[in-house]
Enzyme design. Structure first.
Site, PDB file in Angstrom:
ATOM      1  N   ASP A  73      -0.492  -2.619  -1.704  1.00 11.97           N
ATOM      2  CA  ASP A  73       0.290  -3.891  -0.945  1.00 11.97           C
ATOM      3  C   ASP A  73       0.428  -5.209  -2.187  1.00 11.97           C
ATOM      4  O   ASP A  73       1.203  -5.136  -3.014  1.00 11.97           O
ATOM      5  CB  ASP A  73      -0.436  -4.394   0.216  1.00 11.97           C
ATOM      6  CG  ASP A  73       0.369  -5.720   1.013  1.00 11.97           C
ATOM      7  OD1 ASP A  73       1.262  -5.974   0.324  1.00 11.97           O
ATOM      8  OD2 ASP A  73      -0.230  -6.203   2.017  1.00 11.97           O
ATOM      9  N   ASP A  90      -7.200  -1.593   6.547  1.00 13.73           N
ATOM     10  CA  ASP A  90      -6.422  -2.646   5.591  1.00 13.73           C
ATOM     11  C   ASP A  90      -7.756  -3.318   4.763  1.00 13.73           C
ATOM     12  O   ASP A  90      -8.168  -4.162   5.685  1.00 13.73           O
ATOM     13  CB  ASP A  90      -5.466  -3.495   6.081  1.00 13.73           C
ATOM     14  CG  ASP A  90      -4.761  -4.515   5.141  1.00 13.73           C
ATOM     15  OD1 ASP A  90      -5.115  -4.287   3.861  1.00 13.73           O
ATOM     16  OD2 ASP A  90      -3.830  -5.223   5.330  1.00 13.73           O
ATOM     17  N   GLU A 111      -5.124   0.615   3.006  1.00 13.52           N
ATOM     18  CA  GLU A 111      -4.408  -0.198   2.362  1.00 13.52           C
ATOM     19  C   GLU A 111      -5.121  -1.290   1.504  1.00 13.52           C
ATOM     20  O   GLU A 111      -6.319  -1.579   1.706  1.00 13.52           O
ATOM     21  CB  GLU A 111      -3.663  -1.002   3.359  1.00 13.52           C
ATOM     22  CG  GLU A 111      -2.714  -1.910   2.773  1.00 13.52           C
ATOM     23  CD  GLU A 111      -1.697  -2.617   3.833  1.00 13.52           C
ATOM     24  OE1 GLU A 111      -0.910  -3.744   3.634  1.00 13.52           O
ATOM     25  OE2 GLU A 111      -1.553  -2.195   5.115  1.00 13.52           O
ATOM     26  N   LYS A 117       7.098  -5.406   1.612  1.00 16.31           N
ATOM     27  CA  LYS A 117       7.458  -6.938   2.363  1.00 16.31           C
ATOM     28  C   LYS A 117       8.478  -7.699   1.614  1.00 16.31           C
ATOM     29  O   LYS A 117       8.213  -8.306   0.587  1.00 16.31           O
ATOM     30  CB  LYS A 117       6.096  -7.708   2.365  1.00 16.31           C
ATOM     31  CG  LYS A 117       4.909  -6.780   3.110  1.00 16.31           C
ATOM     32  CD  LYS A 117       3.779  -7.716   3.066  1.00 16.31           C
ATOM     33  CE  LYS A 117       2.566  -6.943   3.990  1.00 16.31           C
ATOM     34  NZ  LYS A 117       1.211  -7.796   3.960  1.00 16.31           N
ATOM     35  N   LYS A 169      -8.457  -4.353  10.097  1.00 18.25           N
ATOM     36  CA  LYS A 169      -8.955  -4.935   8.850  1.00 18.25           C
ATOM     37  C   LYS A 169     -10.364  -4.686   8.577  1.00 18.25           C
ATOM     38  O   LYS A 169     -11.170  -4.629   9.498  1.00 18.25           O
ATOM     39  CB  LYS A 169      -8.777  -6.479   9.268  1.00 18.25           C
ATOM     40  CG  LYS A 169      -7.426  -6.814   9.313  1.00 18.25           C
ATOM     41  CD  LYS A 169      -6.601  -6.986   8.023  1.00 18.25           C
ATOM     42  CE  LYS A 169      -5.358  -7.708   8.067  1.00 18.25           C
ATOM     43  NZ  LYS A 169      -4.485  -7.637   6.917  1.00 18.25           N
TER      44      LYS A 169
END
Length: 377
Positions: free
Chosen positions: A243, A193, A218, A267, A168
């Site tokens: 995402d 991300d 991401e 997802k 992250k």
């Protein structure tokens, strides 16, 4: 015919807090859906909405309200209309006049798939089109207080066999940690991300990440910052992975047309369920965009469904769906999800997940339970 629906609102403490650009996550707020038919056959699924509406507009509180007051009455009417001809591929027809709320919709849609698998005695993965028996697994690491602590976390992940480390990041917490990891592990698969925490004026920082040979960055920019995402991708060797930006086939095609990304985090619980996921995978394949399945700190119920999606043939990267023990001291399954070998999870060929669910654990962690008769709702 499906007779009852029970919702369980749960709170499970995470084994370790996860620090992201949106703050610390210390426990998993979850909603489980349990469907049951006249013969006692069950279907289970999980609503993956987080505690606060920071990842998307949905949160656990709003999802509970939408499920109880809006989606379940519509699903009950749809079930009465179709009778015995329940096809999970068409389940979202029940909710077509409801805007957004895809996580809430997904929980019901995926529970119907799960029930259908149990009713037919057919592995759910076969209903979805069939997939691999095993999937490679990566790990997501939150932001650490120090580089020493970060490297220790990476060392532990590597020792445990994880095939990729995703870190992250946010402005001010990006170059130094990625440089430290790459210096220590020159050949390790690494990704970053950002959870949409950068803006167009940060492009020069993100361009510097190219030197670390990342699998992808991401969601570097806000979910609707389409033109800046396209301009950024044009300046990067590193693929952008979207995402939060992608909620439909239309948005996937927009990203492809603009050149805003080369990779997609898929997802099912965020996209509206399994049918929507299969449609987006087909569109991504046609557009030449790589796909893989990320995680939402799911309990074992959502994790099992995610692993089935991660095993589908079109998936190109490691999944983030690791063993239960990575996230929870106590999961909601009778047996935790574990590595079959370091960095690899065996995908269960179960006919729905009902037999995996630990009912006592579900009750223990439940903060609210609501049930309704679908025949009269």
């Amino acid at each position: 015919m499906l007779r009852t629906c029970t919702l369980y609102r749960l709170s499970l403490p995470l084994r370790l807090p996860m620090r992201t650009a949106h703050g610390d996550i210390r426990d998993k707020q979850a909603i489980l859906v349990q469907l049951k038919d006249d013969d006692g056959i069950e279907g289970w699924a999980e609503c993956v909405a987080l505690a606060e509406p920071t990842y998307t507009e949905e949160c656990a509180d709003s999802a509970w309200t939408v499920l109880v007051h809006h989606l379940l009455p519509r699903m009950a009417r749809w079930l009465r209309a179709v009778g015995e001809d329940v096809d999970p591929r068409n389940a979202c027809e029940a909710f077509r006049d409801v805007r957004g709320n895809r996580m809430s919709v997904a929980a019901l849609e995926m529970a119907i798939w799960d029930w259908q698998a149990a009713r037919k005695g057919q592995p759910l993965i076969e209903l979805l089109g069939g997939g691999r028996d095993r999937v490679d697994v990566g790990v997501t690491l939150g932001m650490s207080e120090s580089l020493d602590a970060l490297i220790q976390s990476v060392e532990t992940a590597v020792e445990q066999g994880f095939r990729r480390v995703k870190l992250k990041i946010e402005p001010g917490h990006d170059l130094a940690p990625l440089q430290a990891i790459r210096h220590r592990y020159p050949d390790l698969a690494i990704a970053a991300d950002a959870n949409g925490s950068y803006r167009a004026e940060h492009a020069h920082i993100l361009q510097q990440l190219d030197v670390y040979n990342l699998e992808f960055i991401e969601q570097p920019l806000a979910e609707d910052d389409w033109f800046d995402l396209a301009e950024l991708q044009a300046t990067l060797r590193t693929p952008i992975c979207l995402d939060e930006s992608i909620r439909s086939v239309s948005e996937l095609r927009l990203a492809a047309r603009l050149g805003a990304a080369r990779t997609l985090n898929v997802k099912p619980g965020r996209l509206g369920g399994f049918a929507a996921t299969l449609q987006i995978l087909a569109a991504a394949h046609e557009a030449g965009i790589a796909t893989w399945v990320g995680g939402m700190y799911e309990t074992g119920v959502g994790r099992l469904h995610g692993l089935m999606a991660a095993s589908l043939p079109s998936m190109n990267h490691e999944t983030d769906l690791g063993p239960s023990s990575r996230y929870f001291e106590r999961d909601l399954l009778k047996e935790p999800i574990v590595f079959a070998e370091p960095g690899v999870i065996q995908v269960p060929r179960c006919c729905g997940v009902a037999d995996w669910v630990d009912r006592e654990a579900v009750r223990r962690f439940s903060t609210a339970i609501w049930s309704a008769d679908l025949r009269t709702l």
